[in-house]
Scaffold this motif. Sequence first.
Motif, PDB file in Angstrom:
ATOM      1  N   THR A  91       0.829  -1.201   0.000  1.00  0.00           N
ATOM      2  CA  THR A  91       0.000   0.000   0.000  1.00  0.00           C
ATOM      3  C   THR A  91       0.865   1.254   0.000  1.00  0.00           C
ATOM      4  O   THR A  91       1.997   1.241   0.499  1.00  0.00           O
ATOM      5  CB  THR A  91      -0.922   0.027   1.239  1.00  0.00           C
ATOM      6  N   GLY A  92       0.305   2.310  -0.555  1.00  0.00           N
ATOM      7  CA  GLY A  92       0.968   3.607  -0.521  1.00  0.00           C
ATOM      8  C   GLY A  92       2.322   3.600  -1.188  1.00  0.00           C
ATOM      9  O   GLY A  92       2.549   2.953  -2.217  1.00  0.00           O
ATOM     10  N   HIS A  93       3.263   4.318  -0.573  1.00  0.00           N
ATOM     11  CA  HIS A  93       4.602   4.443  -1.148  1.00  0.00           C
ATOM     12  C   HIS A  93       5.373   3.128  -1.093  1.00  0.00           C
ATOM     13  O   HIS A  93       6.371   2.965  -1.807  1.00  0.00           O
ATOM     14  CB  HIS A  93       5.391   5.527  -0.409  1.00  0.00           C
ATOM     15  N   ALA A  94       4.925   2.207  -0.252  1.00  0.00           N
ATOM     16  CA  ALA A  94       5.634   0.925  -0.129  1.00  0.00           C
ATOM     17  C   ALA A  94       5.220  -0.074  -1.208  1.00  0.00           C
ATOM     18  O   ALA A  94       5.816  -1.143  -1.310  1.00  0.00           O
ATOM     19  CB  ALA A  94       5.382   0.324   1.248  1.00  0.00           C
ATOM     20  N   ALA A  95       4.205   0.243  -2.013  1.00  0.00           N
ATOM     21  CA  ALA A  95       3.729  -0.688  -3.041  1.00  0.00           C
ATOM     22  C   ALA A  95       4.795  -0.879  -4.111  1.00  0.00           C
ATOM     23  O   ALA A  95       5.408   0.088  -4.575  1.00  0.00           O
ATOM     24  CB  ALA A  95       2.434  -0.171  -3.655  1.00  0.00           C
ATOM     25  N   ARG A  96       5.019  -2.138  -4.481  1.00  0.00           N
ATOM     26  CA  ARG A  96       6.007  -2.474  -5.502  1.00  0.00           C
ATOM     27  C   ARG A  96       5.431  -3.523  -6.447  1.00  0.00           C
ATOM     28  O   ARG A  96       4.637  -4.372  -6.017  1.00  0.00           O
ATOM     29  CB  ARG A  96       7.280  -3.056  -4.861  1.00  0.00           C
ATOM     30  N   PRO A  97       5.799  -3.494  -7.732  1.00  0.00           N
ATOM     31  CA  PRO A  97       5.370  -4.564  -8.633  1.00  0.00           C
ATOM     32  C   PRO A  97       5.853  -5.914  -8.108  1.00  0.00           C
ATOM     33  O   PRO A  97       6.960  -6.040  -7.592  1.00  0.00           O
ATOM     34  CB  PRO A  97       6.042  -4.199  -9.964  1.00  0.00           C
ATOM     35  N   ARG A  98       5.013  -6.919  -8.279  1.00  0.00           N
ATOM     36  CA  ARG A  98       5.330  -8.244  -7.743  1.00  0.00           C
ATOM     37  C   ARG A  98       6.657  -8.780  -8.299  1.00  0.00           C
ATOM     38  O   ARG A  98       7.414  -9.434  -7.578  1.00  0.00           O
ATOM     39  CB  ARG A  98       4.186  -9.206  -8.062  1.00  0.00           C
ATOM     40  N   VAL A  99       6.943  -8.517  -9.563  1.00  0.00           N
ATOM     41  CA  VAL A  99       8.168  -9.035 -10.160  1.00  0.00           C
ATOM     42  C   VAL A  99       9.397  -8.464  -9.458  1.00  0.00           C
ATOM     43  O   VAL A  99      10.409  -9.163  -9.260  1.00  0.00           O
ATOM     44  CB  VAL A  99       8.227  -8.755 -11.680  1.00  0.00           C
ATOM     45  N   ASP A 100       9.328  -7.204  -9.034  1.00  0.00           N
ATOM     46  CA  ASP A 100      10.468  -6.611  -8.336  1.00  0.00           C
ATOM     47  C   ASP A 100      10.593  -7.161  -6.917  1.00  0.00           C
ATOM     48  O   ASP A 100      11.703  -7.363  -6.417  1.00  0.00           O
ATOM     49  CB  ASP A 100      10.337  -5.086  -8.314  1.00  0.00           C
ATOM     50  N   LEU A 101       9.463  -7.404  -6.251  1.00  0.00           N
ATOM     51  CA  LEU A 101       9.511  -8.027  -4.930  1.00  0.00           C
ATOM     52  C   LEU A 101      10.121  -9.424  -5.025  1.00  0.00           C
ATOM     53  O   LEU A 101      10.914  -9.836  -4.171  1.00  0.00           O
ATOM     54  CB  LEU A 101       8.111  -8.104  -4.324  1.00  0.00           C
ATOM     55  N   PHE A 102       9.731 -10.160  -6.064  1.00  0.00           N
ATOM     56  CA  PHE A 102      10.302 -11.495  -6.248  1.00  0.00           C
ATOM     57  C   PHE A 102      11.812 -11.424  -6.451  1.00  0.00           C
ATOM     58  O   PHE A 102      12.576 -12.154  -5.814  1.00  0.00           O
ATOM     59  CB  PHE A 102       9.651 -12.207  -7.428  1.00  0.00           C
TER      60      PHE A 102
END
Length: 624
Positions: free
Chosen positions: A288-299
């Motif tokens: 959520t918010g500024h902490a949201a990242r695309p799933r591919v980058d989190l992976f």
Amino acid sequence: MQPNYLALVNIFGAETRYTVPLFQRPYVWKKDDQWLPLWDDLSDLADRVYLAETDKSIAGHFLGTVVLEQTQSQTGSIGRREIIDGQQRLTTLQIVLKAAEHALEEVENQALEATNEQASKAASVAFRQLAALTKNPAYADDEEKYKVWPTNDDRPAFREVMDSPNAQALEASDTRLAAAYHFFIGRIREWLGKKPNEPRRSTTLAAALKDHLRLIVLDLDDNDEPQAIFETLNANGAPLLPSDLIKNWLLWELTRQLKPKHFIESSYNQYWRQFDSDSNYWRTKIGTGHAARPRVDLFLQNWLTRRTKIIIPSKHIYAKFLEHVDPRSLEGATATACDVPALMQDVHADAASYRTIEAPTGTSRFDTFLRRLKKLDIVVFHPLLLALMRRQGSGQDDLDTTAIVLESYLVRRVICWEQTRGYGALALALIGVVGQVPPGEPAAPFISNALKMDQAEASAWPDDQAFKKAWCENKFYGGYRRARVQLVLEALEEFYQRDGKKGEPIVQFDFSSLEIEHILPQKWQSHWPLSGEPEALKNREDRLHRIGNLTLVSSPLNPTLSNAPWTDRPNGKKGKRSALDEHSKLRLNAKLVKGHTSVWDEQEIDARSMELFEAAKKIWPRPS
């Protein structure tokens, strides 16, 4: 590098193809972020052209920069340039031109029906002027007819739009490129419709698009490095993701190593294409918010953490990737060739494990742990799980045993209200532990021993005594996140369904329609009398939200329970106990009804808390 300031007629008018190389990301532009601002610019420009005096010059509108690289073409084929930067913009402009073509053709047909020959002729000329910018007139291969040729996974959707005879042919299409087409043709129709059947409206639109939209085109020469330019240029569209840069580096590294083109394409298709073809999954933002990242980058952040055994900040994924795979990025490091296919294969295999972590579908104890871990909302152990799931010596039995160990550690600490601040460092330490396990041996005993031997107060594994005290005395409802309380109750239900027998696979049960219910209701005053003594009131309020007073019920059953008394009333109206006995199929409630027949009060809540604790010790055991 040679810059040229060109109108669209000069960019798309000649027999030229602009192709998107493999390393580019798929089409990602969206309505609010890119299409709407682009249309605002286009409509303002069209209005200026329409209102301009005949003998006055019209300032063009600058749309940004594209970077191109000349490529070799076979004799007899159309000349080709690769788009190093700007493919989102060029692809969108082709969609805009196609939408304008169809809108102008609609105007022409309407004018013919209205016998307005002048308007019909003007629309026909404008239509043909724009049509020349979307299709090469002579070509050997079918794909050569397209002025822009997108990256692999966008090609079917792009063909569908560019080959469509009219808007009606695309009504059923739900691709992002079709959505872009529908957006622009709708806006173009509105703009043309402000002065219906006026000849100059059609010619103005065509002139604005082909003559007054301008791009700076940078043509690379032999001394320019396409990869470096791709990494540093960030056009006015959607910013490049770390995953885009990593993909770019991998494919360009294969090129640097002089791998043949078919080998590069094969490596991409086998190991990386999934991130582009399933972009709705991989590019969806998580958080959520500024902490949201695309799933591919989190992976990739998790993959890189597993590989480097250091915590990778989200802002430094690409930089840390280069340090990991390319010694040339470090001062004084020896240049060595990277085994790119092996690297891509490793990422590909971990991606499959990551999808299982995010959405487990099995019935094993490890799958159950993954589902519970998601409800705990603890993600820093994902790199550890990736390491375990890829380890040769960790089969299903080892994964199941490890699941019990990790889940016990985490749940006990949650119940005891212990901090989570050091979990990132702990996960890295456990990855190191797993790496030291002798080949072929299970990892669970080593992980269990490492957690058990850690006696630091900040990271200790709570023993039965501490667990019991917190379990029986802490405020559950309102004291923990509701999802975590639900997790505990669901785990108890699953345990009772198996009758506490060890070794049986856990039954996958659908808890989605269940909700937490207070047995002694929160509004107890009406049917649950109590003496007015302060001590009695304090005892009730203390126990109201404890685990012993909580259960699960279905949503339709909940309103019928409401604030009803425990036992049936003299007038025959049923109480909570009878409603649970008659309607609930949960073992959790069957044991509640059977064990507490006549009364439900503070003493019964304490007794049930202890009953549930005996089950909790077996679900989440700690080695002595």
